[in-house]
Design a protein around this motif. Structure first.
Motif, PDB file in Angstrom:
ATOM      1  N   LYS A 104       0.913  -1.230  -0.119  1.00  0.00           N
ATOM      2  CA  LYS A 104       0.591  -0.048   0.010  1.00  0.00           C
ATOM      3  C   LYS A 104       1.157   0.832  -0.156  1.00  0.00           C
ATOM      4  N   ARG A 108       0.899   4.156  -2.842  1.00  0.00           N
ATOM      5  CA  ARG A 108       0.762   6.037  -3.154  1.00  0.00           C
ATOM      6  C   ARG A 108       1.459   6.359  -3.029  1.00  0.00           C
ATOM      7  N   ALA A 112      -0.406   6.758  -6.966  1.00  0.00           N
ATOM      8  CA  ALA A 112      -1.542   7.327  -6.514  1.00  0.00           C
ATOM      9  C   ALA A 112      -3.143   7.265  -7.441  1.00  0.00           C
TER      10      ALA A 112
END
Length: 207
Positions: A104, A108, A112
Motif C-alpha cells: 500500500k 501511494r 496513487a
C-alpha cells in the motif's frame, strides 16, 4: 516496480545481523515471489530451523519499510501504460505477496493517480497469499469487477498459477524476476517484453 535492490538490501541486513550469507541481486531474484516467510526460509542456512528465523521475520519488514524507496521505482514505460489504461476506462489493482503495508505504501508513492486497489500479504485477515486466488478475488470485490472482466499480469510462475486458480487469463512479462524461457516452461500463454507490448496485448484481449 523494480524492487529487487531494496529487497536485496533488507535480506542482507538480516543476514549480516544474524550471521547468514550475503547475497547479490541475482541470488535474491531467485528466492523471492512467495512472500517473506519463504524468502527468509530460502535465505537462512537451515531455513525455518535456523534459530534466528523468527528474528529475521520480525526485522526484515521493519528494515524494508524504512528503505523500500532507496532504489525502487517503476520499470520503463509503466507509468505511461497505466495512464493509457485508466484513460480508456480500465480499473487497476495490485496483488502482491509482499507484506500489506509495503504494498500500500509503494502504491501511494508511485501509482496513487492510476491504481485504485493495492493488496499485500494479509493471511492474518484470512486472505491467503498467492498462488491462492484470495488476493485476486479481494481486488475484484474492491473494484466491483467480475472474473470475465479481468486479466492478470505477472512476472513469475506464482503469478501464472494464481491467475489459473482465479480462473482469469494471464499475461507474463519478462522484465521482472523470471526469464521468458522459464515462464514458457511454466506454461505461460502470453509473454511480453515491454510496457508498450503489454498495453497492446491487454487492449486486444478486451477488444
Amino acid at each position: 516496480m523494480d524492487t529487487l535492490d531494496d529487497l536485496t538490501a533488507s535480506v542482507n541486513y538480516c543476514m549480516e545481523k544474524y550471521g547468514g550469507p550475503v547475497y547479490d541481486r541475482e541470488d535474491v531474484r531467485r528466492k523471492v515471489g512467495n512472500g517473506i516467510y519463504v524468502l527468509m526460509e530460502r535465505a537462512l542456512p537451515g531455513g525455518r530451523k535456523n534459530p534466528h528465523y523468527a528474528d529475521c521475520i520480525r526485522d526484515f519488514p521493519i528494515h524494508y519499510q524504512k528503505h523500500m524507496l532507496d532504489h525502487t521505482g517503476p520499470f520503463p514505460g509503466i507509468p505511461e501504460m497505466l495512464d493509457t489504461l485508466k484513460n480508456k476506462g480500465y480499473k487497476l489493482a495490485i496483488v502482491s505477496n509482499k507484506f500489506d503495508a509495503a504494498v500500500k505504501g509503494l502504491n501511494r508513492q508511485f501509482f496513487a493517480d492510476t491504481i485504485e486497489v493495492a493488496i499485500g500479504e494479509a493471511e492474518a485477515r484470512g486472505i491467503r497469499k498467492k498462488p491462492a486466488p484470495d488476493t485476486v478475488f479481494e481486488a475484484m470485490k474492491e473494484l466491483g469487477a467480475e472474473p470475465e472482466e479481468c486479466i492478470y499480469v505477472g512476472d513469475s510462475e506464482v503469478d501464472i498459477e494464481t491467475a489459473a486458480n482465479a480462473g482469469i487469463p494471464c499475461i507474463s512479462v519478462t522484465w521482472g524476476f523470471k526469464s521468458a524461457e522459464f515462464l514458457r516452461r511454466q506454461g505461460a500463454d502470453h509473454i511480453v517484453s515491454s510496457a508498450e507490448e503489454l498495453t497492446m496485448c491487454i487492449l486486444r484481449t478486451f477488444s
